[in-house]
Design an enzyme around this catalytic site. Structure first.
Site, PDB file in Angstrom:
ATOM      1  CE  LYS A 125      -5.992 132.017 -23.300  1.00 21.13           C
ATOM      2  NZ  LYS A 125      -6.296 132.959 -22.211  1.00 21.13           N
ATOM      3  CG  ASP A 172      -9.744 128.037 -18.626  1.00 19.19           C
ATOM      4  OD1 ASP A 172     -10.690 128.783 -18.330  1.00 19.19           O
ATOM      5  OD2 ASP A 172      -8.555 128.363 -18.461  1.00 19.19           O
ATOM      6  CG  ASP A 225     -14.081 139.030 -18.634  1.00 21.67           C
ATOM      7  OD1 ASP A 225     -14.980 138.419 -18.044  1.00 21.67           O
ATOM      8  OD2 ASP A 225     -12.885 138.822 -18.412  1.00 21.67           O
ATOM      9  NE  ARG A 243     -10.503 140.451 -15.751  1.00 21.13           N
ATOM     10  CZ  ARG A 243      -9.850 140.227 -14.639  1.00 21.13           C
ATOM     11  NH1 ARG A 243      -8.784 139.489 -14.634  1.00 21.13           N
ATOM     12  NH2 ARG A 243     -10.253 140.772 -13.505  1.00 21.13           N
TER      13      ARG A 243
HETATM   14  N1  EPU Z   1     -10.894 136.938  -8.275  1.00 25.50           N
HETATM   15  C1  EPU Z   1     -11.293 137.937  -7.425  1.00 25.50           C
HETATM   16  N2  EPU Z   1     -10.380 138.889  -7.062  1.00 25.50           N
HETATM   17  C2  EPU Z   1      -9.091 138.874  -7.512  1.00 25.50           C
HETATM   18  C3  EPU Z   1      -8.690 137.852  -8.402  1.00 25.50           C
HETATM   19  C4  EPU Z   1      -9.631 136.883  -8.750  1.00 25.50           C
HETATM   20  O1  EPU Z   1     -12.426 138.004  -6.998  1.00 25.50           O
HETATM   21  O2  EPU Z   1      -8.310 139.748  -7.131  1.00 25.50           O
HETATM   22  C5  EPU Z   1     -11.880 135.900  -8.635  1.00 25.50           C
HETATM   23  C6  EPU Z   1     -12.288 135.986 -10.087  1.00 25.50           C
HETATM   24  O3  EPU Z   1     -13.349 136.897 -10.262  1.00 25.50           O
HETATM   25  C7  EPU Z   1     -12.689 134.554 -10.401  1.00 25.50           C
HETATM   26  C8  EPU Z   1     -11.764 133.734  -9.525  1.00 25.50           C
HETATM   27  O4  EPU Z   1     -11.279 134.626  -8.521  1.00 25.50           O
HETATM   28  O5  EPU Z   1     -14.007 134.329  -9.988  1.00 25.50           O
HETATM   29  C9  EPU Z   1     -10.622 133.090 -10.281  1.00 25.50           C
HETATM   30  O6  EPU Z   1      -9.785 134.065 -10.813  1.00 25.50           O
HETATM   31  P1  EPU Z   1      -8.245 133.811 -11.109  1.00 25.50           P
HETATM   32  O7  EPU Z   1      -7.510 135.025 -10.648  1.00 25.50           O
HETATM   33  O8  EPU Z   1      -7.805 132.490 -10.578  1.00 25.50           O
HETATM   34  O9  EPU Z   1      -8.240 133.737 -12.681  1.00 25.50           O
HETATM   35  P2  EPU Z   1      -7.491 134.672 -13.697  1.00 25.50           P
HETATM   36  O10 EPU Z   1      -6.062 134.803 -13.318  1.00 25.50           O
HETATM   37  O11 EPU Z   1      -8.284 135.891 -13.944  1.00 25.50           O
HETATM   38  C10 EPU Z   1      -6.729 132.653 -15.199  1.00 25.50           C
HETATM   39  C11 EPU Z   1      -6.834 132.299 -16.650  1.00 25.50           C
HETATM   40  C12 EPU Z   1      -8.271 131.917 -16.985  1.00 25.50           C
HETATM   41  C13 EPU Z   1      -8.656 130.735 -16.103  1.00 25.50           C
HETATM   42  C14 EPU Z   1      -8.470 131.107 -14.625  1.00 25.50           C
HETATM   43  C15 EPU Z   1      -8.756 129.952 -13.686  1.00 25.50           C
HETATM   44  C16 EPU Z   1      -5.155 133.698 -17.659  1.00 25.50           C
HETATM   45  C17 EPU Z   1      -4.832 134.799 -18.589  1.00 25.50           C
HETATM   46  N3  EPU Z   1      -6.438 133.439 -17.463  1.00 25.50           N
HETATM   47  O12 EPU Z   1      -7.594 133.774 -15.012  1.00 25.50           O
HETATM   48  O13 EPU Z   1      -8.261 131.513 -18.354  1.00 25.50           O
HETATM   49  O14 EPU Z   1      -9.987 130.394 -16.360  1.00 25.50           O
HETATM   50  O15 EPU Z   1      -7.118 131.533 -14.392  1.00 25.50           O
HETATM   51  O16 EPU Z   1      -7.969 128.865 -13.984  1.00 25.50           O
HETATM   52  O17 EPU Z   1      -4.261 133.044 -17.118  1.00 25.50           O
HETATM   53  C18 EPU Z   1      -9.140 131.171 -20.494  1.00 25.50           C
HETATM   54  O18 EPU Z   1      -8.009 130.811 -20.853  1.00 25.50           O
HETATM   55  O19 EPU Z   1     -10.156 130.997 -21.227  1.00 25.50           O
HETATM   56  C19 EPU Z   1      -9.309 131.795 -19.180  1.00 25.50           C
HETATM   57  C20 EPU Z   1     -10.369 132.513 -18.848  1.00 25.50           C
END
Ligand code: EPU
Length: 434
Positions: free
Chosen positions: A39, A323, A135, A111
């Site tokens: 996903k 995850d 969220d 998101r």
């Molecule tokens: N963060 C910031 N600022 C930013 C970006 C991120 O503070 O500009 C923080 C977030 O708040 C969080 C941390 O950095 O605390 C990690 O965020 P990251 O950007 O790495 O995660 P994401 O891209 O929002 C993806 C997956 C998540 C998974 C995380 C970590 C997708 C759609 N989502 O999220 O998947 O947990 O990476 O591996 O790719 C899930 O599948 O259930 C899920 C939540």
């Protein structure tokens, strides 16, 4: 809220669609299960298709709700999208001229819609994406996405709930990420591939899904060095061409099946699974007492005793994946001994332990730590899934709880697990939709 003739209408329970799973504990899972594409990769690959006019074909696409939401978003941007469920492919026809707005009604459902930020800015010189807001797993900021775009020459502002980025002449730059954010790495990558000059992303995320998008972008004609490392260098090219691409296998779904086998004392072969993407999690299962045989694209997980408790610390890849944290808390809940679980990515992910406690689990949280004291038995109760992985964790706990556990909020699970109920049933679990 519904509004009819200007008057708010109070929803009665009969107007709510009940979506729940009834999980009866006690079965040992046996058999084999095949995992499709990730996903968290395919959504970004669909978004990356926007970078090239023409026909992109993605394979190993999971039949999950989030893919449908992304397909709808791409259609609104002007693409024709066909999701062939039986073939597991998505075909995306990208026009020469795209719309550049991602509306709130879709972004609030998923998101990950913000991953169109980079490609639309690169293709259109402007992008308006609704701000996703908070969220169920925490606040999840966008500051690193915004700063990355600014470094590449974009002007970014927020207005009326939308993030608006403009920049007709994007250029390469040095981008240091405060944290190896998956989303921010992808936004900068997808913007930099067609910007003029060279971009260096330092402290980049290294997840297999990042490698997957880099592989697709490279096939599209992008010049990327350091793929899968913390320093990724992108030499911008004027344009990209559409490609066919096979989505990387979903390591989180693989990990969920591995825990399902271990928690139920079962014997499961997981196909289309890459052990190299899950090394820490599999090692934790071995410490818990499981036997694991990893082949080139399959993993067999067997367990014939009560698991031992295992400590977990979530971290960006190659650390233990957040995850899989709820699934491992479920395992620890019935394990011998006590485990300390530390969550470093999403502060609100421990909300699910209150639901697990309804099944009799002994879990105490303090900030980003949870102490899980294993219990010999759990007992069924109605519980509520608050996000995808919490839902998976609750189903796993239900598989070992005495009686029938009703997991409400099953739609969350459908967002990330294709055919979860049918696959569980095929492995011998007593699970059905209610
Ligand atoms: N963060 C910031 N600022 C930013 C970006 C991120 O503070 O500009 C923080 C977030 O708040 C969080 C941390 O950095 O605390 C990690 O965020 P990251 O950007 O790495 O995660 P994401 O891209 O929002 C993806 C997956 C998540 C998974 C995380 C970590 C997708 C759609 N989502 O999220 O998947 O947990 O990476 O591996 O790719 C899930 O599948 O259930 C899920 C939540």
């Amino acid at each position: 809220m519904l509004v009819v003739h200007g008057k708010p209408v109070v929803k009665t329970p009969t107007m709510e669609r009940v979506d729940a799973l009834a999980v009866t504990g006690g079965s040992h899972l046996h058999g084999s299960v095949r995992v499709t594409g990730a996903k968290n990769s395919v959504l970004k690959l669909m978004s990356a298709s926007l970078l090239a006019q023409g026909t992109t074909v993605l394979s190993e696409v999971p039949a999950i709700l989030d893919v449908e939401i992304m397909a709808e978003l791409l259609r609104r941007l002007g693409c024709q999208v066909n999701h062939d469920l039986s073939a597991g492919t998505v075909t995306i026809e990208v026009p020469e001229v795209l719309e550049h707005r991602a509306d709130y009604d879709l972004v609030r459902k998923m998101r990950a819609s913000i991953c169109v930020l980079g490609p639309l800015l690169a293709r259109c010189g402007q992008v308006d994406v609704a701000l996703p807001g908070g969220d169920n797993i925490g606040s999840r900021g966008l500051d690193m996405h915004i700063e990355g775009l600014q470094r590449l020459g974009a002007q970014v502002r927020s207005e009326h709930g939308y993030l608006i980025a403009t920049g007709a002449e994007l250029h390469g730059a040095q981008v240091w990420l405060d944290f190896p954010s998956v989303g921010a790495t992808e936004t900068v990558l997808m913007t930099a591939v067609t910007a003029s000059g060279t971009t260096v992303i330092d402290n980049a995320a290294r997840e297999p899904e990042i490698v997957d998008i880099c592989t697709m972008l490279t096939a599209m004609g992008a010049h990327i060095e350091g793929i899968g490392t913390a320093t990724v260098t992108v030499h911008g090219v004027p344009e990209l061409k559409p490609v066919r691409h096979r989505t990387v296998s979903d390591r989180i779904v693989v990990g969920t099946w591995a825990v399902a086998a271990a928690i139920t004392g079962g014997d499961v072969v997981i196909e289309n699974a890459h052990a190299a993407h899950l090394e820490i999690a599999l090692d934790k299962l071995v410490t818990a007492g499981a036997d694991i045989d990893a082949g080139s694209d399959c993993i067999r997980v067997r367990m014939d005793k009560r698991p031992k408790a295992v400590d977990i610390v979530t971290l960006p890849y190659p650390g233990f994946p957040t995850d899989l944290q709820p699934q491992f808390i479920a395992l620890n809940a019935i394990a011998e001994g006590a485990a300390l679980v530390t969550e470093n990515l999403f502060e609100a992910r421990f909300r699910f332990v209150q639901e697990l406690a309804r099944l009799g689990a002994d879990v105490r949280t303090d900030g980003h730590h949870a102490l899980v004291r294993g219990r010999a038995r759990l007992s069924s109760a109605p519980v509520e899934a608050t996000d995808i992985r919490a839902g998976a964790g609750l189903v796993l706990a239900g598989l070992v709880a005495e009686g029938t556990t009703t997991v409400y909020g099953a739609a969350h699970i459908d967002r990330g697990y294709a055919g979860f109920v049918e696959q569980l049933q095929a492995l011998g679990a007593l699970v059905e939709r209610v």
